[in-house]
Design a protein around this motif. Structure first.
Motif, mmCIF file in Angstrom:
data_model
loop_
_atom_site.group_PDB
_atom_site.id
_atom_site.type_symbol
_atom_site.label_atom_id
_atom_site.label_comp_id
_atom_site.label_asym_id
_atom_site.label_seq_id
_atom_site.Cartn_x
_atom_site.Cartn_y
_atom_site.Cartn_z
ATOM 1 N N GLN A 1 0.886 -1.228 -0.088
ATOM 2 C CA GLN A 1 0.008 -0.017 -0.011
ATOM 3 C C GLN A 1 0.724 1.291 -0.054
ATOM 4 O O GLN A 1 0.364 2.302 -0.770
ATOM 5 C CB GLN A 1 -0.837 -0.013 1.126
ATOM 6 C CG GLN A 1 -1.780 -1.210 1.292
ATOM 7 C CD GLN A 1 -2.678 -1.160 2.407
ATOM 8 O OE1 GLN A 1 -3.568 -0.130 2.497
ATOM 9 N NE2 GLN A 1 -2.737 -2.132 3.109
ATOM 10 N N ALA A 2 2.142 1.203 0.667
ATOM 11 C CA ALA A 2 2.921 2.333 0.789
ATOM 12 C C ALA A 2 3.637 2.955 -0.795
ATOM 13 O O ALA A 2 3.388 3.835 -0.919
ATOM 14 C CB ALA A 2 3.822 2.161 1.749
ATOM 15 N N TYR A 3 3.852 1.656 -1.388
ATOM 16 C CA TYR A 3 4.395 1.981 -2.521
ATOM 17 C C TYR A 3 3.530 2.394 -3.725
ATOM 18 O O TYR A 3 4.022 3.040 -4.544
ATOM 19 C CB TYR A 3 5.248 0.786 -2.903
ATOM 20 C CG TYR A 3 6.801 0.558 -2.506
ATOM 21 C CD1 TYR A 3 7.940 0.916 -3.274
ATOM 22 C CD2 TYR A 3 7.131 -0.003 -1.285
ATOM 23 C CE1 TYR A 3 9.096 1.412 -2.946
ATOM 24 C CE2 TYR A 3 8.453 0.294 -0.845
ATOM 25 C CZ TYR A 3 9.296 0.707 -1.575
ATOM 26 O OH TYR A 3 10.883 0.679 -1.138
ATOM 27 N N ILE A 4 2.467 1.709 -3.729
ATOM 28 C CA ILE A 4 1.657 2.542 -4.760
ATOM 29 C C ILE A 4 1.214 3.694 -4.729
ATOM 30 O O ILE A 4 0.854 4.346 -5.779
ATOM 31 C CB ILE A 4 0.441 1.423 -4.831
ATOM 32 C CG1 ILE A 4 -0.554 1.633 -3.733
ATOM 33 C CG2 ILE A 4 0.706 0.107 -5.283
ATOM 34 C CD1 ILE A 4 -1.889 0.920 -3.882
ATOM 35 N N GLN A 5 1.402 4.180 -3.546
ATOM 36 C CA GLN A 5 1.292 5.845 -3.186
ATOM 37 C C GLN A 5 2.224 6.515 -3.724
ATOM 38 O O GLN A 5 2.198 7.815 -4.012
ATOM 39 C CB GLN A 5 0.833 5.900 -1.832
ATOM 40 C CG GLN A 5 -0.476 5.234 -1.225
ATOM 41 C CD GLN A 5 -0.895 5.567 0.105
ATOM 42 O OE1 GLN A 5 -0.695 6.739 0.831
ATOM 43 N NE2 GLN A 5 -1.016 4.794 1.006
ATOM 44 N N SER B 1 2.536 1.352 -8.713
ATOM 45 C CA SER B 1 1.101 1.579 -8.946
ATOM 46 C C SER B 1 0.509 0.899 -10.215
ATOM 47 O O SER B 1 -0.408 0.328 -10.274
ATOM 48 C CB SER B 1 0.613 3.341 -9.605
ATOM 49 O OG SER B 1 0.909 3.831 -7.959
ATOM 50 N N VAL B 2 1.625 0.838 -11.500
ATOM 51 C CA VAL B 2 1.065 0.224 -12.596
ATOM 52 C C VAL B 2 1.062 -1.350 -12.386
ATOM 53 O O VAL B 2 0.074 -2.203 -12.790
ATOM 54 C CB VAL B 2 1.925 0.607 -13.795
ATOM 55 C CG1 VAL B 2 1.804 -0.345 -15.012
ATOM 56 C CG2 VAL B 2 1.887 2.030 -14.222
ATOM 57 N N LEU B 3 1.909 -1.755 -11.800
ATOM 58 C CA LEU B 3 2.083 -3.280 -11.242
ATOM 59 C C LEU B 3 0.697 -3.616 -10.555
ATOM 60 O O LEU B 3 0.376 -4.700 -10.968
ATOM 61 C CB LEU B 3 3.555 -3.768 -10.783
ATOM 62 C CG LEU B 3 4.538 -3.462 -11.488
ATOM 63 C CD1 LEU B 3 5.919 -3.928 -10.776
ATOM 64 C CD2 LEU B 3 4.704 -4.417 -12.816
ATOM 65 N N ALA C 1 -7.343 3.344 -5.398
ATOM 66 C CA ALA C 1 -7.744 4.772 -5.360
ATOM 67 C C ALA C 1 -6.634 5.721 -4.770
ATOM 68 O O ALA C 1 -6.745 6.961 -5.010
ATOM 69 C CB ALA C 1 -9.064 4.742 -4.389
ATOM 70 N N LEU C 2 -5.494 5.029 -4.319
ATOM 71 C CA LEU C 2 -4.687 5.756 -3.614
ATOM 72 C C LEU C 2 -3.250 5.770 -4.403
ATOM 73 O O LEU C 2 -2.309 6.400 -4.046
ATOM 74 C CB LEU C 2 -4.317 5.195 -2.437
ATOM 75 C CG LEU C 2 -5.218 5.305 -1.359
ATOM 76 C CD1 LEU C 2 -4.891 4.401 0.117
ATOM 77 C CD2 LEU C 2 -5.876 6.424 -0.737
ATOM 78 N N CYS C 3 -3.308 5.195 -5.755
ATOM 79 C CA CYS C 3 -2.348 5.342 -6.621
ATOM 80 C C CYS C 3 -1.693 6.491 -6.936
ATOM 81 O O CYS C 3 -2.307 7.597 -6.991
ATOM 82 C CB CYS C 3 -2.722 4.561 -7.928
ATOM 83 S SG CYS C 3 -2.619 2.879 -7.963
ATOM 84 N N GLN C 4 -0.361 6.311 -6.904
ATOM 85 C CA GLN C 4 0.354 7.723 -7.326
ATOM 86 C C GLN C 4 -0.092 8.466 -8.617
ATOM 87 O O GLN C 4 -0.383 7.875 -9.593
ATOM 88 C CB GLN C 4 1.909 7.515 -7.633
ATOM 89 C CG GLN C 4 2.392 8.781 -7.881
ATOM 90 C CD GLN C 4 3.655 8.723 -8.955
ATOM 91 O OE1 GLN C 4 3.393 8.030 -9.924
ATOM 92 N NE2 GLN C 4 4.964 9.291 -8.990
ATOM 93 N N ASN C 5 -0.557 9.780 -8.481
ATOM 94 C CA ASN C 5 -1.034 10.582 -9.568
ATOM 95 C C ASN C 5 -2.241 10.050 -10.241
ATOM 96 O O ASN C 5 -2.571 10.190 -11.390
ATOM 97 C CB ASN C 5 0.071 10.614 -10.687
ATOM 98 C CG ASN C 5 1.248 11.422 -10.405
ATOM 99 O OD1 ASN C 5 1.263 12.236 -9.419
ATOM 100 N ND2 ASN C 5 2.582 11.084 -11.165
ATOM 101 N N ASP C 6 -2.911 9.491 -9.418
ATOM 102 C CA ASP C 6 -4.259 8.765 -9.769
ATOM 103 C C ASP C 6 -4.230 8.072 -11.074
ATOM 104 O O ASP C 6 -5.098 8.057 -11.829
ATOM 105 C CB ASP C 6 -5.215 10.101 -10.150
ATOM 106 C CG ASP C 6 -5.697 10.748 -8.863
ATOM 107 O OD1 ASP C 6 -5.617 10.183 -7.772
ATOM 108 O OD2 ASP C 6 -6.201 11.780 -8.875
ATOM 109 N N ARG C 7 -3.096 7.145 -11.280
ATOM 110 C CA ARG C 7 -2.859 6.473 -12.421
ATOM 111 C C ARG C 7 -3.938 5.417 -12.556
ATOM 112 O O ARG C 7 -4.426 5.091 -13.688
ATOM 113 C CB ARG C 7 -1.670 5.809 -12.061
ATOM 114 C CG ARG C 7 -0.611 6.826 -12.204
ATOM 115 C CD ARG C 7 0.940 5.912 -12.425
ATOM 116 N NE ARG C 7 2.037 6.767 -12.345
ATOM 117 C CZ ARG C 7 2.415 7.396 -13.293
ATOM 118 N NH1 ARG C 7 1.834 7.419 -14.551
ATOM 119 N NH2 ARG C 7 3.469 8.396 -13.115
#
Length: 576
Positions: free
Chosen positions: A413-417, A423-425, A450-456
């Motif tokens: 969860q921390a890394y996808i933010q 996020s893509v993976l 929903a927490l992905c970096q840059n709303d990817r």
């Protein structure tokens, strides 16, 4: 015909003056006919005969003119296909004599044919064509190329509608409703680059390197202004279409050609082996100091959604292989290369915007922390799948539920933010569990996107694919409230600030509205109503869904009545 006076041929002005100043008008007309009619002796006897049949002289002369014009054009075309040294000289002489008559309707096709067959038209002729819009519009594309290469704004006016049309076609594909739902990534590269816009651009560019460079500059500028990744797709498709046509004059000068060609081959084969991986990474490593701007174009090639899709899918495929072989992610060079290219692609807009052309530094914790957390989720999926096939055992089931149904690891969860590659993976892992019809796996991770970096996770290509998998593989699950809570409340409805997300929700509703509980359906429509009022482009789709709901009658299954009777405990008699 007007305009003939300019080359010394008497026309209507001459005839008007002759009739005004003559003593015998009939004699003046007869003299004009004798001097300016067809002078061939073999045709002169035909004129009285035609007169007796009531055929006007004008009609006869025009028919002869048409025949001569067609034969002259055929001769010019034949000369144009001749490779002799005299060809250009003869065409130049013809143009010099005839260009003054380009405004004469009957002569214009001949002049335009001469222009079309010339390798190089003098600037004075080109400038005249530019000033006259009607003439410019009627020119062959080969003549227009010579105009465009010295007139970038005019070329931009011609290309801009095509680029806008291309983006609109991509968006229409994403949001179209069909049965089954259209999947954005399904067309092959060869099919995609046979589109009308690409064909038209190829015709406009021809073998002209300068025009190709202009198109690339337009694509970079539009990508920078809009962040629309479809311009990156067009950049790759255009280059590979030129490759298919073997336009070596352009492909040999494009520094991205070999890299794009190799990547295109991998996308078509849906796989990357050690040899191709080394080639791709070798191209990145070969970017020389002082020529770093090449990285900007390479990053655009890798920012293409089809390239991102390929890189992410193959990264997950390798990750699954690592689980089965119990090996470390950091030891797999192909996976490292895929992650490296993925990072460069995701950095494309920032690189072009800042003009700092430097490959992002590889984050080693991606393979030491994030990927292990992702692999743990994948192992959990496998354990649940195996457990579901085993005989029911309350104790074992409870342990499995506790250990393999909980929230994702903290590192995941921390890394996808914070990290775009993570996020893509995570997004593509979510698509994987949806494709596998893993209800619990999807509910476990979808809300975290929903927490992905840059709303990817709210990008159109991903939402299109997610919607397709939800409809094709998990549509019956929408009858369950807990599933709807994750899909709508935890994910889709958190992105209502984006117009495109609202469109995707409406598209999803057109497929699943018959499955949703009435209260849930009512709640989603109430949440979308302010958005439909805010975004004018949303209103037609919103009204269409409202129409579907109005005609839909939910089926209520009555609950069986509870009957407290002692007869229920009596065994059913055996049949006689």
């Amino acid at each position: 015909m007007s305009g003939l006076e300019e080359v010394g041929i008497p026309g209507k002005e001459f005839l008007r003056e002759a009739l005004t100043n003559c003593a015998d008008p009939l004699k003046a007309i007869e003299d004009f006919q004798l001097e300016n009619g067809i002078l061939l002796p073999s045709l002169r006897p035909m004129l009285p005969l035609l007169d007796r049949h009531g055929i006007p002289r004008q009609e006869f002369h025009l028919s002869v003119l048409e025949e001569l014009k067609d034969r002259l054009i055929a001769q010019i075309e034949k000369l144009g296909h001749n490779d002799s040294r005299e060809r250009e000289k003869k065409l130049k002489e013809l143009l010099q004599k005839s260009f003054i008559l380009i405004n004469v309707p009957k002569i214009k096709p001949v002049v335009l044919c001469i222009l079309k067959n010339m390798d190089r038209v003098e600037d004075r002729y080109l400038q005249h064509l530019v000033k006259n819009k009607q003439l410019y519009d009627e020119c062959d594309v080969q003549v227009k190329r010579q105009i465009w290469q010295d007139n970038q704004s005019l070329f931009g006016d011609e290309v801009s509608p095509l680029l806008a049309q291309y983006v609109k076609e991509k968006e229409d594909l994403i949001f179209q409703t069909s049965s089954p739902p259209f999947q954005f990534f399904s067309p092959t590269p060869r099919v995609r680059r046979k589109g009308e816009v690409v064909k038209t651009l190829l015709t406009m560019i021809g073998h002209n390197v300068k025009l190709y460079d202009m198109v690339l500059q337009f694509l970079r500028t539009l990508f920078l202004r809009t962040k629309n990744v479809h311009y990156c797709t067009l950049r790759s498709e255009l280059l590979m279409a030129l490759h298919d046509l073997e336009v070596a004059e352009i492909t040999s000068l494009d520094p991205c050609h070999k890299f794009t060609w190799c990547l295109d081959a991998c996308i078509r084969e849906k796989a990357v082996d050690m040899k191709r991986s080394k080639e791709l990474q070798g191209f990145l490593d070969s970017v020389k100091r002082g020529n770093e701007q090449v990285l900007g174009d390479l990053s655009m090639t890798l920012c293409d959604p089809y390239a991102i899709n390929f890189l992410a899918l193959n990264a997950l495929k390798i990750t699954t292989f690592l689980i089965s072989t119990e090996t470390f992610a950091r030891e797999n060079s192909i996976l490292i290369g895929l992650l490296r290219m993925l990072a460069l692609g995701l950095q494309a807009w920032e690189m072009i915007s800042t003009q700092v052309f430097k490959e992002p530094k590889f984050d080693s914790q991606m393979v030491t922390k994030f990927l292990p957390s992702l692999m743990s989720l994948m192992v959990d999926d496998q354990v649940r799948a195996i457990n579901s096939k085993l005989p029911q055992d309350d104790r074992e089931s409870a342990i499995t539920t506790i250990e393999h149904y909980g929230p994702p690891p903290d590192a995941y969860q921390a890394y996808i933010q914070e990290n775009g590659v993570a996020s893509v993976l995570a997004m593509y892992y979510t698509l994987q569990v949806a494709r596998q019809k893993d209800r619990h796996g999807l509910m476990r991770v979808l809300g975290t996107l929903a927490l992905c970096q840059n709303d990817r996770a709210f990008e159109d290509p991903f939402l299109n694919t997610l919607t397709a998998y939800l409809v094709n593989n998990l549509i019956d699950e929408f009858a369950a409230e807990d599933f709807c809570t994750v899909v709508f409340d935890e994910f889709f409805l958190t992105g209502l600030a984006k117009e495109s997300v609202v469109r995707h929700i409406l598209k999803l509703l057109t497929y699943v509205y018959t499955k949703l509980p009435p209260s849930r359906l009512d709640g989603v429509m109430k949440a979308l109503q302010p958005c439909a009022q805010h975004y004018e482009s949303i209103q037609p789709a919103f009204q269409e869904v409202q129409k579907l709901l109005k005609n839909h009658q939910p089926v209520h299954v009555p609950k069986p009545m509870e009957v407290d009777s002692p007869l229920l405990s009596v065994p059913t008699p055996a049949p006689i």
